[in-house]
Scaffold this motif. Sequence first.
Motif, PDB file in Angstrom:
ATOM      1  N   SER A 106      -8.693 -37.042  21.136  1.00 61.33           N
ATOM      2  CA  SER A 106     -10.024 -37.419  21.623  1.00 61.33           C
ATOM      3  C   SER A 106     -10.352 -36.666  22.910  1.00 61.33           C
ATOM      4  O   SER A 106      -9.457 -36.292  23.661  1.00 61.33           O
ATOM      5  CB  SER A 106     -10.069 -38.923  21.893  1.00 61.33           C
ATOM      6  N   GLU A 110      -8.993 -44.619  24.171  1.00 67.11           N
ATOM      7  CA  GLU A 110     -10.099 -45.395  23.621  1.00 67.11           C
ATOM      8  C   GLU A 110      -9.996 -46.877  23.980  1.00 67.11           C
ATOM      9  O   GLU A 110      -8.937 -47.382  24.356  1.00 67.11           O
ATOM     10  CB  GLU A 110     -10.141 -45.263  22.099  1.00 67.11           C
ATOM     11  N   SER A 138     -15.574 -41.221  18.981  1.00 66.23           N
ATOM     12  CA  SER A 138     -15.125 -40.229  19.947  1.00 66.23           C
ATOM     13  C   SER A 138     -15.669 -38.858  19.531  1.00 66.23           C
ATOM     14  O   SER A 138     -15.769 -38.569  18.327  1.00 66.23           O
ATOM     15  CB  SER A 138     -13.602 -40.219  20.014  1.00 66.23           C
ATOM     16  N   LYS A 158     -18.248 -34.264  12.478  1.00 68.50           N
ATOM     17  CA  LYS A 158     -16.873 -34.575  12.866  1.00 68.50           C
ATOM     18  C   LYS A 158     -15.878 -34.356  11.728  1.00 68.50           C
ATOM     19  O   LYS A 158     -14.674 -34.306  11.946  1.00 68.50           O
ATOM     20  CB  LYS A 158     -16.760 -36.055  13.291  1.00 68.50           C
ATOM     21  N   ASN A 168     -14.818 -35.800  19.078  1.00 73.22           N
ATOM     22  CA  ASN A 168     -13.865 -34.756  18.703  1.00 73.22           C
ATOM     23  C   ASN A 168     -13.992 -34.504  17.207  1.00 73.22           C
ATOM     24  O   ASN A 168     -14.578 -35.320  16.487  1.00 73.22           O
ATOM     25  CB  ASN A 168     -12.435 -35.213  19.009  1.00 73.22           C
TER      26      ASN A 168
HETATM   27 MG    MG Z   1     -11.779 -41.393  17.457  1.00 76.04          MG
END
Ligand code: MG
Length: 353
Positions: A158, A187, A150, A63, A152
């Motif tokens: 996200s 979220e 998340s 990430k 992404n």
């Molecule tokens: Mg996040």
Amino acid sequence: MNLPGTPTRWYSTITPLERERALDKGARLLLEGGLVAFPTETVYGLGAHTFNPQALKKIFQVKGRPPDNPLIIHVARSSELIRVAEKVPPEAYLLAEYFWPGPLTLVLQKRKDVPTEVSCGLPTVAIRIPSQPLARELLHRINAPVSAPSANLSGRPSPTRAEHVWDDLAGKIDAIIDGGDASVGLESSVLDLNSSPPVLLRPGGITREQLEECLGKKITVTEQSASSSPSSPGMKYRHYSPQAPLYLLVGTLEKIEQKMKELLMEIENRNITAGLLCSQENKVGLYFDGVLIEKLGSREDPGYMAASLYNSLRRLDERGAGIILAEGIEERGMGLALMNRLKKAATEVIRVS
Ligand code: MG
Ligand code: TXA
């Protein structure tokens, strides 16, 4: 496990057979130390086995996640809280009873045997039970807590669809389980129960008003920035951002429309493609040619607007927006979470009244 050159597998879940295969493979990969993106009702999560430090380290690598931003642990049932947390206060069980499974994350005292990679050295852990049926089934099958941020690249909006995960992480993770569009689209709310009154570290899918009604008392809401003391480290980073600079306009709809018109006239002269992120009530787009418009829904329904926000931000990037003007709404109910994300995505907040 994802060896170099191993493609990311995409598992569809439309037919019962596909669903079964996706859950079976997903669970197996997680148990073997792999990284699996899975749908939740909020956004897609990038899961790893909570008791596998190597797998947790890979989450941060793929990430590009800052090393001091801890992960949320996902469990299948409230009885599993004590596998990762200790000294769980009665308030946690009350909130769990009301809002789990669902988009609420509770910050509790961490058990010593939970790897430090989850909490980034903090003495606490963040935990939730997602309500999305595929997520729940996956957690039941592996019968272990799954840590998942998340899914992404850090700093990007996200993912609310499997395609978003693919765009950011294909070739870097083992599998994506496609469960269609996330229903909440923002979220979870992160609530810290280690102080009194509890502190809402991140507004999200369960509103401040709902939390206060359940607890029968006011909670504190933090507005965290780079300079504030980071009790929820994630909130200090610029987040959720499209590639184009985003200007967030705050005020009455009438004043926002007026300011948007002025700004669009300036932008027209500079040969930049403008994108508008606005409510369906906003009529500014009618007056300009070549402006890219993403309507989020009615101002009367901030929950609906929230559900389409991240997809619209990604769409404006894909469509080639060079600059984005976004309409702000009232910070109540889901409007608080929506505005929190827009402010974090914004290069500048412009107040017009
Ligand atoms: Mg996040
Ligand atoms: O809805 C969600 O919460 C999604 C889905 C996948 O469950 N997950 C998610 O994770 O949004 P992430 O990593 O993008 O955000 C986690 C947030 C960050 O703001 C982080 O700082 C906070 O939770 N957090 C995690 N552990 C914490 C802790 N021990 N104390 C305070 N904040 C914590």
